[in-house]
Write an enzyme that holds these catalytic residues in place. Structure first.
Site, PDB file in Angstrom:
ATOM      1  N   LEU A 230       0.947  -1.194  -0.095  1.00  0.00           N
ATOM      2  CA  LEU A 230       0.005  -0.523   0.013  1.00  0.00           C
ATOM      3  C   LEU A 230       0.461   1.185   0.008  1.00  0.00           C
ATOM      4  O   LEU A 230       1.466   1.241   0.906  1.00  0.00           O
ATOM      5  CB  LEU A 230      -0.776  -0.297   1.162  1.00  0.00           C
ATOM      6  CG  LEU A 230      -1.627   1.217   0.956  1.00  0.00           C
ATOM      7  CD1 LEU A 230      -2.950   1.370   0.381  1.00  0.00           C
ATOM      8  CD2 LEU A 230      -2.930   0.639   2.196  1.00  0.00           C
ATOM      9  N   ASP A 231       0.369   1.665  -1.072  1.00  0.00           N
ATOM     10  CA  ASP A 231       1.237   3.754  -1.409  1.00  0.00           C
ATOM     11  C   ASP A 231       2.618   3.509  -1.130  1.00  0.00           C
ATOM     12  O   ASP A 231       3.258   4.069  -1.113  1.00  0.00           O
ATOM     13  CB  ASP A 231       1.087   3.975   0.229  1.00  0.00           C
ATOM     14  CG  ASP A 231      -0.741   5.068   0.121  1.00  0.00           C
ATOM     15  OD1 ASP A 231      -1.261   4.717  -0.794  1.00  0.00           O
ATOM     16  OD2 ASP A 231      -1.012   5.053   1.004  1.00  0.00           O
ATOM     17  N   GLU A 232       3.337   2.379  -1.530  1.00  0.00           N
ATOM     18  CA  GLU A 232       4.739   2.405  -1.288  1.00  0.00           C
ATOM     19  C   GLU A 232       5.394   1.252  -3.280  1.00  0.00           C
ATOM     20  O   GLU A 232       6.566   1.992  -3.357  1.00  0.00           O
ATOM     21  CB  GLU A 232       5.104   1.313  -0.853  1.00  0.00           C
ATOM     22  CG  GLU A 232       5.135   1.469   0.883  1.00  0.00           C
ATOM     23  CD  GLU A 232       5.497   0.074   1.578  1.00  0.00           C
ATOM     24  OE1 GLU A 232       6.332  -0.559   1.159  1.00  0.00           O
ATOM     25  OE2 GLU A 232       5.332   0.150   2.666  1.00  0.00           O
TER      26      GLU A 232
END
Length: 288
Positions: A230-232
């Protein structure tokens, strides 16, 4: 250039070694092509080479099949991963959105104003809030609500729409749903998300209000490829703006939304102009 000339963009990544540029440009010259733009980068860490070539065809290389037939021996020599793109074809970008419409509205306006050379074939949302503005632009709007019990079915329908519209890219224009691992893998390399750049410091609800309470001096936004982490995912574009003690939390929210809109649209543009290359967990992005 002759009237029958076509414009293509050739993108290449391969192990970095001697003679790649000479091999490509000599091939194009021998086939009567005219190179109008060439960008290259050799990464000393990953030992990978990246190249983007924009060229006009001559009397040969008129079709992608002809190019493939003639270029394959050179590509094999350098172990290239390559793609040939028709410069004049507008990529199809299917957008998803929830209740915050700033990134969506910005993209719709840019496309309608011919400032962004993409086609938006459809918009998908888990809320009805943005239907009016989307349909005003004459774009189909699909309401796909999400509950814990039907998340898999909802994502299956979303994937069906991506296929039906033959979307080249999916843009999460402030789509406030976490995609499943399976969907992230299915869309790897062709799905872009936008979020504020406070992460991982200020998670959850009202991040700008959290940042205001801490007295931050910089706010910004990050656009990245979606991955199961997530969001990486690999970052495509970022921007920041200075703020100070005179600004309220609401001021920061307004500034943040402006930055998010610009960063998201630029990331979409960079991808659709074939300027972004995956480089392990990073990206190589050729500027205009």
């Amino acid at each position: 250039m002759p009237e029958f000339a076509k414009t293509y963009i050739l993108t290449i990544t391969c192990p970095d070694t001697f003679g790649i540029v000479a091999g490509v440009t000599s091939f194009l010259a021998a086939e009567g092509a005219f190179v109008t733009k060439l960008e290259q980068f050799g990464d000393p860490e990953s030992k990978r080479f990246f190249m983007r070539v924009k060229f006009e065809t001559g009397q040969t290389l008129r079709t992608e099949a002809e190019f493939t037939d003639k270029f394959t021996p050179i590509a094999g020599k350098f172990a290239m991963q390559w793609q040939l793109h028709d410069f004049h074809r507008k990529p199809k970008v299917l957008l998803t959105v929830s209740k915050f419409g700033h990134c969506l509205n910005d993209l719709l306006h840019r496309v309608a104003s011919n400032n962004l050379r993409i086609e938006i074939p459809a918009v998908v949302s888990n809320h009805e809030d943005m239907r009016g503005i989307v349909e005003w632009y004459g774009i189909p709007y699909y309401y796909l609500p999400v509950t814990k019990d039907d998340k898999t079915a909802q994502e299956t329908r979303l994937l069906d729409l991506i296929g039906e519209y033959q979307a080249d890219l999916v843009g999460l224009a402030r789509y406030m749903q976490v995609l499943s691992t399976d969907l992230c893998r299915e869309l790897e390399g062709r799905c872009i998300n936008i979020h504020h750049s406070f992460l991982p410091s200020f998670k959850g609800a009202k991040p700008y209000h959290q940042a205001h309470k801490r007295g931050v001096k910089l706010i910004g936004a990050t656009a990245h490829y979606v991955t199961a982490e997530l969001d990486e995912g690999p970052i495509i574009h970022q921007a920041v703006e200075r703020v100070d003690h005179t600004m309220t939390a609401e001021d920061m929210v307004e500034i943040g939304r402006d930055i998010e809109s610009v960063v998201f649209s630029r990331a979409i543009q960079m991808h659709c102009e074939h300027r972004v290359f995956r480089n392990a967990h990073k990206t190589v992005v050729f500027r205009r």
